[in-house]
Structures are given as C-alpha cells and as structure tokens.
Design a protein around this motif. Structure first.
Motif, PDB file in Angstrom:
ATOM      1  N   TYR A 183       0.828  -1.201   0.000  1.00  0.00           N
ATOM      2  CA  TYR A 183       0.000   0.000   0.000  1.00  0.00           C
ATOM      3  C   TYR A 183       0.864   1.255   0.000  1.00  0.00           C
ATOM      4  N   LEU A 184       0.498   2.213  -0.845  1.00  0.00           N
ATOM      5  CA  LEU A 184       1.168   3.516  -0.911  1.00  0.00           C
ATOM      6  C   LEU A 184       0.141   4.617  -0.701  1.00  0.00           C
ATOM      7  N   GLU A 185       0.457   5.569   0.194  1.00  0.00           N
ATOM      8  CA  GLU A 185      -0.435   6.707   0.422  1.00  0.00           C
ATOM      9  C   GLU A 185       0.331   8.005   0.194  1.00  0.00           C
ATOM     10  N   ILE A 186      -0.190   8.832  -0.699  1.00  0.00           N
ATOM     11  CA  ILE A 186       0.373  10.147  -0.986  1.00  0.00           C
ATOM     12  C   ILE A 186      -0.498  11.192  -0.279  1.00  0.00           C
ATOM     13  N   GLY A 187       0.092  11.923   0.671  1.00  0.00           N
ATOM     14  CA  GLY A 187      -0.661  12.907   1.443  1.00  0.00           C
ATOM     15  C   GLY A 187      -1.193  12.286   2.715  1.00  0.00           C
ATOM     16  N   LYS A 224      -4.495   3.003   9.927  1.00  0.00           N
ATOM     17  CA  LYS A 224      -5.591   2.040  10.052  1.00  0.00           C
ATOM     18  C   LYS A 224      -5.728   1.126   8.831  1.00  0.00           C
ATOM     19  N   VAL A 225      -4.856   1.283   7.866  1.00  0.00           N
ATOM     20  CA  VAL A 225      -4.894   0.420   6.688  1.00  0.00           C
ATOM     21  C   VAL A 225      -4.118  -0.857   6.981  1.00  0.00           C
ATOM     22  N   ALA A 226      -4.760  -1.995   6.751  1.00  0.00           N
ATOM     23  CA  ALA A 226      -4.168  -3.291   7.073  1.00  0.00           C
ATOM     24  C   ALA A 226      -3.460  -3.868   5.854  1.00  0.00           C
ATOM     25  N   ALA A 227      -2.184  -3.542   5.729  1.00  0.00           N
ATOM     26  CA  ALA A 227      -1.369  -4.076   4.638  1.00  0.00           C
ATOM     27  C   ALA A 227      -0.020  -4.495   5.205  1.00  0.00           C
ATOM     28  N   ASP A 228       0.572  -5.518   4.615  1.00  0.00           N
ATOM     29  CA  ASP A 228       1.844  -6.032   5.128  1.00  0.00           C
ATOM     30  C   ASP A 228       2.984  -5.043   4.913  1.00  0.00           C
ATOM     31  N   PHE A 229       2.938  -4.313   3.790  1.00  0.00           N
ATOM     32  CA  PHE A 229       3.988  -3.344   3.460  1.00  0.00           C
ATOM     33  C   PHE A 229       3.318  -2.021   3.123  1.00  0.00           C
ATOM     34  N   LYS A 230       3.709  -0.957   3.838  1.00  0.00           N
ATOM     35  CA  LYS A 230       3.055   0.328   3.651  1.00  0.00           C
ATOM     36  C   LYS A 230       4.101   1.432   3.500  1.00  0.00           C
ATOM     37  N   LYS A 285       6.491  -2.153  -6.491  1.00  0.00           N
ATOM     38  CA  LYS A 285       5.135  -1.884  -6.962  1.00  0.00           C
ATOM     39  C   LYS A 285       4.112  -2.108  -5.846  1.00  0.00           C
ATOM     40  N   PHE A 286       2.905  -1.600  -6.100  1.00  0.00           N
ATOM     41  CA  PHE A 286       1.880  -1.605  -5.066  1.00  0.00           C
ATOM     42  C   PHE A 286       0.575  -2.212  -5.578  1.00  0.00           C
ATOM     43  N   ASP A 287      -0.178  -2.776  -4.630  1.00  0.00           N
ATOM     44  CA  ASP A 287      -1.500  -3.324  -4.940  1.00  0.00           C
ATOM     45  C   ASP A 287      -2.571  -2.239  -4.864  1.00  0.00           C
ATOM     46  N   LEU A 326      -0.190   9.816 -12.953  1.00  0.00           N
ATOM     47  CA  LEU A 326       0.650   9.302 -14.038  1.00  0.00           C
ATOM     48  C   LEU A 326       1.898   8.610 -13.486  1.00  0.00           C
ATOM     49  N   CYS A 327       2.476   9.177 -12.436  1.00  0.00           N
ATOM     50  CA  CYS A 327       3.631   8.525 -11.813  1.00  0.00           C
ATOM     51  C   CYS A 327       3.230   7.197 -11.176  1.00  0.00           C
ATOM     52  N   SER A 328       2.049   7.157 -10.585  1.00  0.00           N
ATOM     53  CA  SER A 328       1.583   5.940  -9.916  1.00  0.00           C
ATOM     54  C   SER A 328       1.437   4.779 -10.885  1.00  0.00           C
ATOM     55  N   ILE A 329       1.072   5.072 -12.115  1.00  0.00           N
ATOM     56  CA  ILE A 329       0.853   4.020 -13.112  1.00  0.00           C
ATOM     57  C   ILE A 329       2.133   3.219 -13.370  1.00  0.00           C
ATOM     58  N   SER A 330       3.282   3.830 -13.093  1.00  0.00           N
ATOM     59  CA  SER A 330       4.547   3.108 -13.250  1.00  0.00           C
ATOM     60  C   SER A 330       4.810   2.150 -12.093  1.00  0.00           C
ATOM     61  N   LEU A 331       3.986   2.233 -11.051  1.00  0.00           N
ATOM     62  CA  LEU A 331       4.243   1.446  -9.844  1.00  0.00           C
ATOM     63  C   LEU A 331       3.141   0.438  -9.560  1.00  0.00           C
ATOM     64  N   ILE A 332       2.452  -0.015 -10.602  1.00  0.00           N
ATOM     65  CA  ILE A 332       1.333  -0.927 -10.394  1.00  0.00           C
ATOM     66  C   ILE A 332       1.474  -2.167 -11.269  1.00  0.00           C
ATOM     67  N   HIS A 333       0.560  -3.120 -11.049  1.00  0.00           N
ATOM     68  CA  HIS A 333       0.464  -4.312 -11.884  1.00  0.00           C
ATOM     69  C   HIS A 333      -0.994  -4.455 -12.331  1.00  0.00           C
ATOM     70  N   ASP A 334      -1.326  -5.540 -12.989  1.00  0.00           N
ATOM     71  CA  ASP A 334      -2.648  -5.675 -13.606  1.00  0.00           C
ATOM     72  C   ASP A 334      -3.799  -5.639 -12.605  1.00  0.00           C
ATOM     73  N   ARG A 335      -3.554  -6.057 -11.365  1.00  0.00           N
ATOM     74  CA  ARG A 335      -4.636  -6.127 -10.379  1.00  0.00           C
ATOM     75  C   ARG A 335      -4.634  -4.930  -9.421  1.00  0.00           C
ATOM     76  N   SER A 336      -3.762  -3.998  -9.641  1.00  0.00           N
ATOM     77  CA  SER A 336      -3.665  -2.856  -8.736  1.00  0.00           C
ATOM     78  C   SER A 336      -4.873  -1.937  -8.855  1.00  0.00           C
ATOM     79  N   LEU A 337      -5.163  -1.238  -7.769  1.00  0.00           N
ATOM     80  CA  LEU A 337      -6.244  -0.264  -7.708  1.00  0.00           C
ATOM     81  C   LEU A 337      -5.688   1.076  -7.266  1.00  0.00           C
ATOM     82  N   ILE A 338      -6.321   2.158  -7.736  1.00  0.00           N
ATOM     83  CA  ILE A 338      -5.937   3.513  -7.336  1.00  0.00           C
ATOM     84  C   ILE A 338      -7.179   4.229  -6.832  1.00  0.00           C
TER      85      ILE A 338
END
Length: 238
Positions: free
Chosen positions: A28-32, A41-47, A86-88, A106-118
């Motif tokens: 998980y990646l959070e900007i801001g 409060k976000v439950a992810a293994d890598f943040k 990359k991030f889910d 646009l920058c985020s699109i470089s850090l995703i895969h086919d199942r990623s959500l934004i």
C-alpha cells in the motif's frame, strides 16, 4: 464476494481495507498522509507514507515494512519510488490541485500491476468554495460567505474528466458523498471523449463539474457497497 461486515465503509480506512480485500493486496502507498489518521488504520503487510510534513512522530514508527518519506510526491516518485517496488493499492490525497494530482496519477501508473487499484480523494467538492483551486482564495471566500463547511478539496474533480477522456483502458466509479474515485484496469466500452483537451479540462468551473456529474460522467454509485461491487465485478469477470 466479500461482505465487508467488519468495515465502516463511510470511512476512508474502511474503503481502503475493502479494496485490499477485493484484490488480495498486501502492498500500500499513500500520498498525502498528514496526521496519519487513515494510513495507520490500513491493514497491509507493506506500507509507504509520503508527505512533505508529517504531523506526528514518524521516526518512531519507521520500520522495515512501514516506511515514511517526508518529501513532496514529486521527489518521492523521482528519487525513492524504485526502492519500494510496486503496489497493490495507491491512495492519492496530496496537494488538492488538478495538475499535481494528475501528475501523481501518471507517476503511480509506473508502480502498479494488472490487479492494482488507485483511489483518488476529493473528487466531488461539496460547494463552490470547497472546489476552489487556490487555498488562499478558498480561505478568503469562506470568510466572506460565512459558509461553515471548512472542507477544501480544490479542483481535483477535474481529474475524473481527464481520466474519462485520456485513459480509456481504465474504468472508474465514485463513492457517494464526499467523493472518492476508484480506478481499476478494465477498458470502457463505447469510449467517446467529452472535451478531448487537457487545456479545456483545466479550465472547467464548479458549475461545469455539476453539469458533468448530473450527466453521469462521474459514475457516482448509490452506496459505498455498490461502488465496491463494480470493482469486484472486474475481478470476477473471466
């Protein structure tokens, strides 16, 4: 199909955790991030948290699987993003301007895969003052009008129209209320741009936003659960 029974879908963290359930995400990646009220409060293994000025003691929370970058999103993407992979799920809630948020997308699109959500925050301002692109003008208008709502969402709403016109390989749905828009990778059928000009999109007004929303361009779901159902359908499709 998930039932999300333990999640409060009226809250940002509830929605983000629901999205991680949908795509079985762990990164998980959070900007801001500001005070970290959502991030913690976000439950992810890598943040990864990015903010120019954290309003909490981030150094004491720094750990191998939770990383904090006190810098602008531009600096993070250009200097640090490759070390994090990359991030889910990516949550964009940075500077509340169309230009910056579009660049972050646009920058985020470089850090995703086919199942990623934004997930993009602040896409449906509650009034014309909340939708003012400049914070100083927003504050001035709020003083003049006496409107008690202190929300400042800027002109991030323009990004939904930009996605509609220039990212036809992505589908999207908007949560009702405050307005957050989920982007997921599914081509939209019968694609026809509305404005077909980033310049024109950058110049639209709050009134234009209201008209586009009424016309259905923002794809606002009736309930948070209905919004999540559209995303789930993408993952369940053969």
């Amino acid at each position: 199909m998930n039932n999300f029974s333990t999640l409060d879908l009226t809250q940002r963290n509830g929605r983000l955790n629901a999205l991680l359930q949908i795509n079985a995400g762990t990164r998980y990646l959070e900007i801001g991030v500001s005070k970290g009220e959502t991030f913690h409060k976000v439950a992810a293994d890598f943040k990864v948290a990015v903010d120019p000025r954290f309003l909490f003691d981030f150094q004491s929370r720094q750990a191998g699987n939770t990383r904090y970058f006190q810098c602008s999103s531009d600096e993070y993407f250009s200097r640090h993003s490759r070390e994090c992979g990359k991030f889910d799920l990516i949550y964009l809630d940075g500077l509340h301007t169309f230009e910056q948020t579009f660049r972050d997308l646009l920058c985020s699109i470089s850090l995703i895969h086919d199942r990623s959500l934004i997930l993009i925050d602040d896409t449906m301002p509650t009034n014309f003052i909340a939708g003012e692109s400049e914070l100083s003008r927003h504050l001035e208008l709020r003083t003049i009008t006496g409107i008690p709502d202190q929300s400042w969402m800027g002109d991030v709403y323009k990004i939904v129209i930009a996605v509609h016109d220039f990212m036809p390989l992505w589908s999207y749905v908007t949560f009702p209320g405050h307005g957050q828009t989920i982007l997921f990778q599914r081509p939209r059928e019968n694609f026809v741009p509305v404005l077909n000009s980033l310049f024109e999109i950058s110049r639209i007004s709050y009134t234009d936003f209201l008209l586009h929303r009424k016309a259905g361009l923002f794809n606002v779901a009736a309930t948070p659960r209905a919004a999540l159902a559209q995303v789930e359908a993408c993952f369940e499709a053969p």
